[in-house]
Design a protein around this motif. Structure first.
Motif, PDB file in Angstrom:
ATOM      1  N   UNK A   1       0.824  -1.211   0.000  1.00 37.36           N
ATOM      2  CA  UNK A   1       0.000   0.000   0.000  1.00 37.36           C
ATOM      3  C   UNK A   1       0.860   1.264   0.000  1.00 37.36           C
ATOM      4  N   UNK A   2       1.909   1.276   0.815  1.00 44.38           N
ATOM      5  CA  UNK A   2       2.679   2.508   0.988  1.00 44.38           C
ATOM      6  C   UNK A   2       3.801   2.672  -0.024  1.00 44.38           C
ATOM      7  N   UNK A   3       4.431   1.575  -0.431  1.00 45.84           N
ATOM      8  CA  UNK A   3       5.588   1.680  -1.312  1.00 45.84           C
ATOM      9  C   UNK A   3       5.227   1.418  -2.782  1.00 45.84           C
ATOM     10  N   UNK A   4       4.265   0.526  -3.044  1.00 47.62           N
ATOM     11  CA  UNK A   4       3.872   0.238  -4.416  1.00 47.62           C
ATOM     12  C   UNK A   4       2.773   1.179  -4.898  1.00 47.62           C
ATOM     13  N   UNK A   5       1.723   1.347  -4.071  1.00 46.53           N
ATOM     14  CA  UNK A   5       0.646   2.279  -4.437  1.00 46.53           C
ATOM     15  C   UNK A   5       0.925   3.699  -3.962  1.00 46.53           C
ATOM     16  N   UNK A   6       1.896   3.866  -3.072  1.00 47.82           N
ATOM     17  CA  UNK A   6       2.290   5.187  -2.562  1.00 47.82           C
ATOM     18  C   UNK A   6       1.139   5.889  -1.857  1.00 47.82           C
ATOM     19  N   UNK A   7       0.391   5.126  -1.065  1.00 50.37           N
ATOM     20  CA  UNK A   7      -0.736   5.649  -0.290  1.00 50.37           C
ATOM     21  C   UNK A   7      -0.287   5.864   1.158  1.00 50.37           C
ATOM     22  N   UNK A   8      -0.764   6.913   1.769  1.00 47.56           N
ATOM     23  CA  UNK A   8      -0.425   7.282   3.145  1.00 47.56           C
ATOM     24  C   UNK A   8      -0.633   6.096   4.095  1.00 47.56           C
ATOM     25  N   UNK A   9       0.369   5.818   4.931  1.00 44.32           N
ATOM     26  CA  UNK A   9       0.299   4.689   5.864  1.00 44.32           C
ATOM     27  C   UNK A   9      -0.885   4.794   6.809  1.00 44.32           C
ATOM     28  N   UNK A  10      -1.346   6.024   7.092  1.00 42.26           N
ATOM     29  CA  UNK A  10      -2.473   6.197   8.024  1.00 42.26           C
ATOM     30  C   UNK A  10      -3.767   5.589   7.481  1.00 42.26           C
ATOM     31  N   UNK A  11      -3.908   5.546   6.142  1.00 39.85           N
ATOM     32  CA  UNK A  11      -5.085   4.913   5.536  1.00 39.85           C
ATOM     33  C   UNK A  11      -5.103   3.430   5.872  1.00 39.85           C
ATOM     34  N   UNK A  12      -3.974   2.779   5.709  1.00 45.03           N
ATOM     35  CA  UNK A  12      -3.897   1.356   6.027  1.00 45.03           C
ATOM     36  C   UNK A  12      -3.999   1.081   7.513  1.00 45.03           C
ATOM     37  N   UNK A  13      -3.335   1.907   8.320  1.00 44.29           N
ATOM     38  CA  UNK A  13      -3.366   1.700   9.773  1.00 44.29           C
ATOM     39  C   UNK A  13      -4.788   1.832  10.318  1.00 44.29           C
ATOM     40  N   UNK A  14      -5.543   2.783   9.773  1.00 43.20           N
ATOM     41  CA  UNK A  14      -6.928   2.967  10.211  1.00 43.20           C
ATOM     42  C   UNK A  14      -7.778   1.747   9.844  1.00 43.20           C
ATOM     43  N   UNK A  15      -7.584   1.217   8.644  1.00 41.59           N
ATOM     44  CA  UNK A  15      -8.349   0.045   8.231  1.00 41.59           C
ATOM     45  C   UNK A  15      -7.992  -1.164   9.092  1.00 41.59           C
ATOM     46  N   UNK A  16      -6.726  -1.327   9.399  1.00 41.79           N
ATOM     47  CA  UNK A  16      -6.326  -2.413  10.292  1.00 41.79           C
ATOM     48  C   UNK A  16      -6.999  -2.278  11.653  1.00 41.79           C
ATOM     49  N   UNK A  17      -7.040  -1.066  12.192  1.00 43.16           N
ATOM     50  CA  UNK A  17      -7.681  -0.875  13.501  1.00 43.16           C
ATOM     51  C   UNK A  17      -9.176  -1.141  13.441  1.00 43.16           C
ATOM     52  N   UNK A  18      -9.777  -0.987  12.270  1.00 39.25           N
ATOM     53  CA  UNK A  18     -11.193  -1.301  12.130  1.00 39.25           C
ATOM     54  C   UNK A  18     -11.453  -2.799  12.236  1.00 39.25           C
ATOM     55  N   UNK A  19     -10.463  -3.625  11.889  1.00 41.21           N
ATOM     56  CA  UNK A  19     -10.693  -5.067  11.801  1.00 41.21           C
ATOM     57  C   UNK A  19      -9.845  -5.912  12.743  1.00 41.21           C
ATOM     58  N   UNK A  20      -8.634  -5.510  13.048  1.00 39.19           N
ATOM     59  CA  UNK A  20      -7.745  -6.360  13.837  1.00 39.19           C
ATOM     60  C   UNK A  20      -8.237  -6.505  15.273  1.00 39.19           C
ATOM     61  N   UNK A  21      -8.412  -7.737  15.716  1.00 41.79           N
ATOM     62  CA  UNK A  21      -8.803  -7.961  17.103  1.00 41.79           C
ATOM     63  C   UNK A  21      -7.643  -7.645  18.041  1.00 41.79           C
ATOM     64  N   UNK A  22      -6.409  -7.736  17.546  1.00 48.58           N
ATOM     65  CA  UNK A  22      -5.246  -7.405  18.382  1.00 48.58           C
ATOM     66  C   UNK A  22      -4.723  -5.997  18.098  1.00 48.58           C
ATOM     67  N   UNK A  23      -5.503  -5.177  17.411  1.00 49.36           N
ATOM     68  CA  UNK A  23      -5.027  -3.854  17.006  1.00 49.36           C
ATOM     69  C   UNK A  23      -4.801  -2.924  18.188  1.00 49.36           C
ATOM     70  N   UNK A  24      -3.568  -2.528  18.418  1.00 53.09           N
ATOM     71  CA  UNK A  24      -3.305  -1.480  19.394  1.00 53.09           C
ATOM     72  C   UNK A  24      -2.418  -0.420  18.756  1.00 53.09           C
ATOM     73  N   UNK A  25      -2.377   0.735  19.356  1.00 57.66           N
ATOM     74  CA  UNK A  25      -1.693   1.855  18.731  1.00 57.66           C
ATOM     75  C   UNK A  25      -0.200   1.628  18.610  1.00 57.66           C
ATOM     76  N   UNK A  26       0.418   1.034  19.624  1.00 58.58           N
ATOM     77  CA  UNK A  26       1.869   0.885  19.592  1.00 58.58           C
ATOM     78  C   UNK A  26       2.305  -0.031  18.454  1.00 58.58           C
ATOM     79  N   UNK A  27       1.799  -1.248  18.448  1.00 60.12           N
ATOM     80  CA  UNK A  27       2.284  -2.216  17.464  1.00 60.12           C
ATOM     81  C   UNK A  27       1.719  -1.961  16.081  1.00 60.12           C
TER      82      UNK A  27
END
Length: 444
Positions: free
Chosen positions: A345-371
């Motif tokens: 997402x960030x290196x091939x599509x050159x999309x802001x990492x925050x877009x991916x991080x937000x989507x992960x936090x929407x779905x990851x059961x282990x999603x925490x801010x640090x990791x």
């Protein structure tokens, strides 16, 4: 010994090896094990259906464990500071015990709670963070103004020789005063929406069952199998339980070191990575949404179509699509796969990492801010990677870590009939497949 104390549970939802709970029981004859369904958390946008369902399991399990010991979990709803002060006043508690957090929200909550309790003539005792094996501020590099390590290897050298506190068992008895409690929360109350269909069950008892199974064999093979997303039991699957504090990281490190071997050493190193990112977030809370290091080139691209294909697992790159489909189905993703989809997402599509991080936090059961956030920054080149321009080639990585394609075949059934490494190069197959063409030029 005082008469009553409050043990405020946040992200330490267990009775085994819980320093906060043990300290409260040691101090007072009766203890209020309290959990507040915090309205402030809801306003942050952090709750999500997967974590809500898992949290509801954790709270029910914690309540059952406390009842086995003569107590129960006391539940309140509302502002965590106001509700904690209300319970302390109603029970005559002199002290509230709390495990420290590392996020900006956790530190603000601690400051507010300390001030409110002091105004009422009560105390707050804050214990070392229970989400890490080594407390976030315990290790600092030499030199003026250096408040945390920013490179993992020197951090790990110090971390690996640090003495850990002793692991303690669960209390035998928990006596609580007469206090009212709200019902245990349901998943829908904690966050609206449907959870992933294959979400794991939460709670300390499930964590300990998985830990025992992990130690019976898969742990010994961890060093050789942990990078292969298709390997059955290649990883511990304990990350959601660590995130909610259902299992103690100190206990995990201690048990792995006692077992010994290459697998245990590799597993301990991964636990050190968790601690590394927690100490970074504790020192710089704004790195949860701001670049840890400034990018060395121009800004990110706006690519709604590319992001949609990435989210839906329809990029035309099988290893990427398999990982994204696993995330949606299980609320979890293999660690190597997380790095691959983040790099894509960030290196091939050159999309802001925050877009991916937000989507992960929407779905990851282990999603925490640090990791979550700091791993995304590592992949994006804005974090701690000493090679910020590193790109993880999805084809090379797939051929190396998903040999024969078991991971892709499981999650991308459209390609299941392809043999061998062809499953990773469907764009080379002459026959028509019900699978999208690559959204960018594939490597070859």
């Amino acid at each position: 010994m005082s008469d009553v104390a409050v043990a405020l549970f946040t992200s330490d939802l267990r009775v085994h090896d819980n320093p906060m709970l043990r300290a409260a029981l040691r101090e007072a004859e009766r203890v209020v094990p309290l959990f507040v369904v915090d309205s402030g958390i809801a306003r942050t946008g952090f709750p999500a259906p997967n974590r809500a369902a898992f949290l509801a399991d954790c709270l029910a399990d914690l309540d059952a464990s406390l009842r086995d010991r003569g107590g129960r979990l006391v539940v309140a709803r509302g502002d965590v500071v106001a509700e904690t002060c209300r319970v302390a006043e109603a029970t005559g508690a002199a002290t509230v015990h709390l495990a420290a957090g590392v996020s900006g929200y956790a530190t603000r909550r601690e400051r507010r709670l300390r001030a409110a309790l002091a105004e009422a003539g009560r105390g707050l005792t804050v214990h070392e963070a229970s989400l890490t094996a080594v407390p976030p501020g315990a290790l600092t590099p030499g030199g003026r103004g250096k408040d945390r390590f920013v490179v993992f290897t020197p951090y790990f050298r110090r971390w690996d020789v640090e003495s850990l506190r002793a692991v303690r068992g669960a209390p035998r008895v928990v006596r609580i005063p007469d206090v009212r409690s709200a019902p245990l929360p349901t998943p829908g109350e904690l966050a609206p929406g449907e959870a992933s269909p294959a979400l794991p069950r939460g709670g300390e008892n499930e964590a300990r069952r998985r830990l025992r199974a992990w130690e019976r064999g898969p742990l010994d093979r961890y060093a050789e199998r942990h990078d292969a997303p298709g390997a059955e039991d290649g990883t511990s699957r304990l990350s959601p339980y660590l995130h909610f504090g259902c299992v103690s990281p100190v206990e995990l490190v201690s048990r792995a070191r006692k077992r010994g071997g290459d697998g245990a050493e590799a597993f301990v190193r991964q636990l050190a990575w968790r601690d590394f990112y927690h100490q970074m977030l504790a020192a710089r809370p704004n790195s949860s949404w701001e670049d840890f290091r400034y990018r060395r080139r121009t800004g990110w691209r706006d690519d709604p179509a590319g992001v949609a294909a990435w989210r839906d697992g329809r990029t035309g790159f099988p290893i990427i699509d398999a990982a994204m489909r696993q995330l949606r189905h299980e609320g979890w993703m293999h660690n190597r796969a997380r790095l691959l989809v983040a790099s894509f997402l960030t290196k091939t599509l050159d999309v802001d990492w925050r877009v991916g991080a937000r989507y992960f936090l929407d779905l990851l059961v282990d999603g925490d801010l640090a990791n979550n956030q700091l791993n995304w920054q590592w992949a994006a080149g804005t974090g701690t990677d000493t090679r910020p321009n590193r790109v993880l080639n999805p084809l090379t990585q797939a051929l190396r870590h998903d040999r024969g394609g078991p991971f892709v075949r499981r999650w991308v059934p459209e390609l299941a009939a392809l043999r061998g490494s062809a499953v990773h190069r469907p764009w080379r197959v002459p026959e028509r497949l019900d699978y999208p063409a690559p959204i960018v030029q594939p490597p070859d």
